[in-house]
Write an enzyme that holds these catalytic residues in place. Structure first.
Site, PDB file in Angstrom:
ATOM      1  N   LYS A   1       0.677  -1.589   0.037  1.00 45.78           N
ATOM      2  CA  LYS A   1       0.238  -0.050  -0.087  1.00 45.78           C
ATOM      3  C   LYS A   1       0.800   0.986  -0.395  1.00 45.78           C
ATOM      4  O   LYS A   1       0.540   2.205  -0.664  1.00 45.78           O
ATOM      5  CB  LYS A   1      -0.877  -0.044   1.083  1.00 45.78           C
ATOM      6  CG  LYS A   1      -1.543   1.154   1.356  1.00 45.78           C
ATOM      7  CD  LYS A   1      -2.481   1.419   2.508  1.00 45.78           C
ATOM      8  CE  LYS A   1      -1.899   1.362   4.026  1.00 45.78           C
ATOM      9  NZ  LYS A   1      -1.641   2.955   4.732  1.00 45.78           N
ATOM     10  N   ASN A   2       2.236   1.507   1.351  1.00 52.45           N
ATOM     11  CA  ASN A   2       2.884   2.200   1.142  1.00 52.45           C
ATOM     12  C   ASN A   2       3.420   2.776  -0.284  1.00 52.45           C
ATOM     13  O   ASN A   2       4.587   3.663  -0.064  1.00 52.45           O
ATOM     14  CB  ASN A   2       3.148   2.285   2.580  1.00 52.45           C
ATOM     15  CG  ASN A   2       2.435   2.395   3.664  1.00 52.45           C
ATOM     16  OD1 ASN A   2       1.321   3.021   3.409  1.00 52.45           O
ATOM     17  ND2 ASN A   2       3.201   1.621   4.346  1.00 52.45           N
TER      18      ASN A   2
ATOM     19  N   CYS B   1      -5.109   7.631  10.212  1.00 52.38           N
ATOM     20  CA  CYS B   1      -4.911   7.040  12.340  1.00 52.38           C
ATOM     21  C   CYS B   1      -4.324   8.113  12.852  1.00 52.38           C
ATOM     22  O   CYS B   1      -3.677   8.895  12.882  1.00 52.38           O
ATOM     23  CB  CYS B   1      -3.716   5.740  11.974  1.00 52.38           C
ATOM     24  SG  CYS B   1      -4.327   4.340  10.753  1.00 52.38           S
TER      25      CYS B   1
ATOM     26  N   ARG C   1       1.748  13.885  13.177  1.00 48.34           N
ATOM     27  CA  ARG C   1       2.365  13.209  12.055  1.00 48.34           C
ATOM     28  C   ARG C   1       2.813  14.615  11.043  1.00 48.34           C
ATOM     29  O   ARG C   1       1.711  14.796  10.090  1.00 48.34           O
ATOM     30  CB  ARG C   1       2.106  12.871  11.052  1.00 48.34           C
ATOM     31  CG  ARG C   1       1.742  11.236  11.667  1.00 48.34           C
ATOM     32  CD  ARG C   1       1.746   9.510  10.939  1.00 48.34           C
ATOM     33  NE  ARG C   1      -0.001  10.062  10.936  1.00 48.34           N
ATOM     34  CZ  ARG C   1      -0.456   8.859  10.300  1.00 48.34           C
ATOM     35  NH1 ARG C   1       0.341   7.926  10.369  1.00 48.34           N
ATOM     36  NH2 ARG C   1      -0.875   8.618  10.319  1.00 48.34           N
TER      37      ARG C   1
ATOM     38  N   ASP D   1       5.634   0.335  12.736  1.00 49.82           N
ATOM     39  CA  ASP D   1       4.058  -0.061  11.731  1.00 49.82           C
ATOM     40  C   ASP D   1       4.294  -1.602  12.079  1.00 49.82           C
ATOM     41  O   ASP D   1       3.406  -2.095  11.737  1.00 49.82           O
ATOM     42  CB  ASP D   1       4.411  -0.517  10.124  1.00 49.82           C
ATOM     43  CG  ASP D   1       3.878   1.355   9.608  1.00 49.82           C
ATOM     44  OD1 ASP D   1       3.147   2.216  10.664  1.00 49.82           O
ATOM     45  OD2 ASP D   1       4.062   1.553   8.222  1.00 49.82           O
TER      46      ASP D   1
ATOM     47  N   ARG E   1      -7.896  -0.560   5.547  1.00 53.79           N
ATOM     48  CA  ARG E   1      -6.873   0.587   4.694  1.00 53.79           C
ATOM     49  C   ARG E   1      -5.766  -0.515   4.689  1.00 53.79           C
ATOM     50  O   ARG E   1      -5.392   0.288   3.653  1.00 53.79           O
ATOM     51  CB  ARG E   1      -6.550   1.497   5.715  1.00 53.79           C
ATOM     52  CG  ARG E   1      -8.663   2.526   6.120  1.00 53.79           C
ATOM     53  CD  ARG E   1      -7.782   3.962   7.396  1.00 53.79           C
ATOM     54  NE  ARG E   1      -6.673   4.558   6.624  1.00 53.79           N
ATOM     55  CZ  ARG E   1      -5.468   4.669   6.917  1.00 53.79           C
ATOM     56  NH1 ARG E   1      -5.557   4.551   8.511  1.00 53.79           N
ATOM     57  NH2 ARG E   1      -4.309   5.022   6.572  1.00 53.79           N
TER      58      ARG E   1
END
Length: 420
Positions: free
Chosen positions: A22-23, A116, A121, A308, A400
């Site tokens: 995803k990232n 999230c 951030r 993560d 997600r």
């Protein structure tokens, strides 16, 4: 609202394939804004965040087509240069359209991001770097408003290591005039993969994967085809779930379509916990039996242990032999899952940015609530080894970042189902 119902007590066994990262996929999709030609991406995961990025880009006039894990994007004409709050609030990665829009269109209006609830951030490094490239930026009514007649190369030294900041600046610099140097750049594999995609589009980037990235601006980019690398966090999550499930017998799981070289720190820690992990060129096999050993860790930017994966390892430590210290250095609110793990019987004490986890012989099923994406994964892992039934609520967080997680765990023998 969907939930997951889990009956713990089964060792995981079998084989599943890892999805695309995803990232890595999200910034590549944003990179489609840099060219009028078609960008074709393979191995794109089917996730809520990817669908959000698709909606965001379509709103800007990008033609997006999906077929299985393939995604084609064509930004022949950009109809709008705004990323509205309604979409950005659900996904922080939306900020990644800022650099490409500014580079190609000379303007962008992007809502300050959400995502999230794991702490601040800030996007100040994005703004600082783009300003050094020649942009004029102001914050107005909750939006970043950026303008630039022409971006020009510069030497940018970020105050801290930021993945999305590095990606945004790298994309913007591909069309800037002259050479850009990003010092203190993020080294994550997803940054390297984005650079490879941009180079396939005609960019001139070198140094990705180190803390110094050099970009020589070009007049235009063209279309390309690129395959998204496998998701290292998903890989680590399934590895951890397998190790923990060894409590109930011999766990034996093979993960295919993986990129083992991107998660050395995670593999080292799981071996420290007692697991046997065999590394193949594009696959991993993990075997475990009995209680794992407690493993302490400290999160840090790549190639150190990833933030993560912190929540997933905490779930493992909850049932491990011994006591572990987990120190979180990236996000200040990333222990929200500890309270939910305590509902399952975990013994966790929080002292600032450190969690002290004393392993217990067994967890007991309960109704728990996910607070963020990786917290969701930790609760699923804990549910797999809890006695009785565990129900995980608010799993839209899970969707997600994990593609059909419950179906893939069920294929490994887990007793897990999605319910309403």
């Amino acid at each position: 609202m969907d939930k997951l119902r889990i009956e713990g007590g089964q060792p995981l066994a079998g084989e599943i394939a890892i999805a695309g990262a995803k990232n890595a996929a999200l910034p590549m999709m944003a990179a489609a804004l840099l060219t009028a030609e078609e960008l074709s991406l393979a191995n794109v995961p089917q996730l809520a965040d990817v669908a959000t990025m698709e909606r965001l880009l379509r709103g800007m006039g990008v033609v997006v087509e999906r077929s299985g894990d393939c995604c084609t994007l064509r930004a022949a004409a950009i109809a709008a240069t705004e990323a509205p709050y309604e979409l950005v609030k659900t996904m922080r990665a939306s900020i990644l359209v800022l650099g490409p829009l500014l580079a190609r269109c000379g303007r962008a209006r992007v809502s300050l991001p959400g995502g999230c609830a794991i702490g601040a951030r800030p996007v100040d490094q994005h703004i600082k770097g783009l300003t050094q490239l020649g942009a004029t930026i102001r914050i107005e009514h909750g939006y970043i408003v950026a303008e630039a007649r022409k971006l020009r190369g510069a030497r940018i030294v970020t105050d801290l290591v930021t993945v999305t900041g590095t990606e945004n600046l790298m994309m913007a610099a591909t069309l800037a005039e002259g050479e850009t140097v990003i010092e203190n750049a993020a080294r994550e594999p997803e940054v390297v993969d984005l650079a490879a995609c941009l180079n396939a589009m005609g960019a001139r980037i070198r140094g990705a994967g180190t803390d110094r990235i050099v970009i020589e601006g070009v007049p235009r980019l063209h279309g390309a085809h690129h395959r998204v690398l496998p998701d290292r966090i998903e890989t680590g999550t399934f590895l951890t779930a397998a190790v923990v499930s060894g409590l109930f017998g011999t766990a034996d799981v093979r993960l295919t379509a993986a990129a083992p070289g991107t998660l050395d720190a995670v593999i080292d820690k799981l071996r420290e916990a007692g697991a046997t992990i065999d590394v193949e060129p594009n696959a991993l096999r993990v075997r475990a039996r009995g209680r794992p050993r407690a493993i302490s860790l400290r999160t840090a930017p790549y190639p150190a242990f990833p933030t993560d994966m912190q929540a997933q390892i905490m779930a493992l430590d909850c049932v491990a032999q011994g006591t572990a210290r987990i120190t979180e250095t990236i996000f200040e609110n990333r222990f929200l899952h500890a309270v939910e793990l305590q509902r399952l019987g975990a013994a966790i004490d929080i002292d600032g940015n450190t969690a002290v986890v004393t392993g217990v012989s067994a967890l007991s099923g309960a109704h728990v609530m996910a607070t963020d994406l990786r917290a969701s994964a930790s609760l699923v892992i804990a549910g797999l080894v809890a006695e009785g039934e565990t129900v995980v609520d608010r799993i839209y967080h899970l969707d997600r970042g994990y593609e059909r997680m419950e179906q893939r765990l069920a294929a490994l023998g887990a007793r897990i189902a999605r319910i309403r």
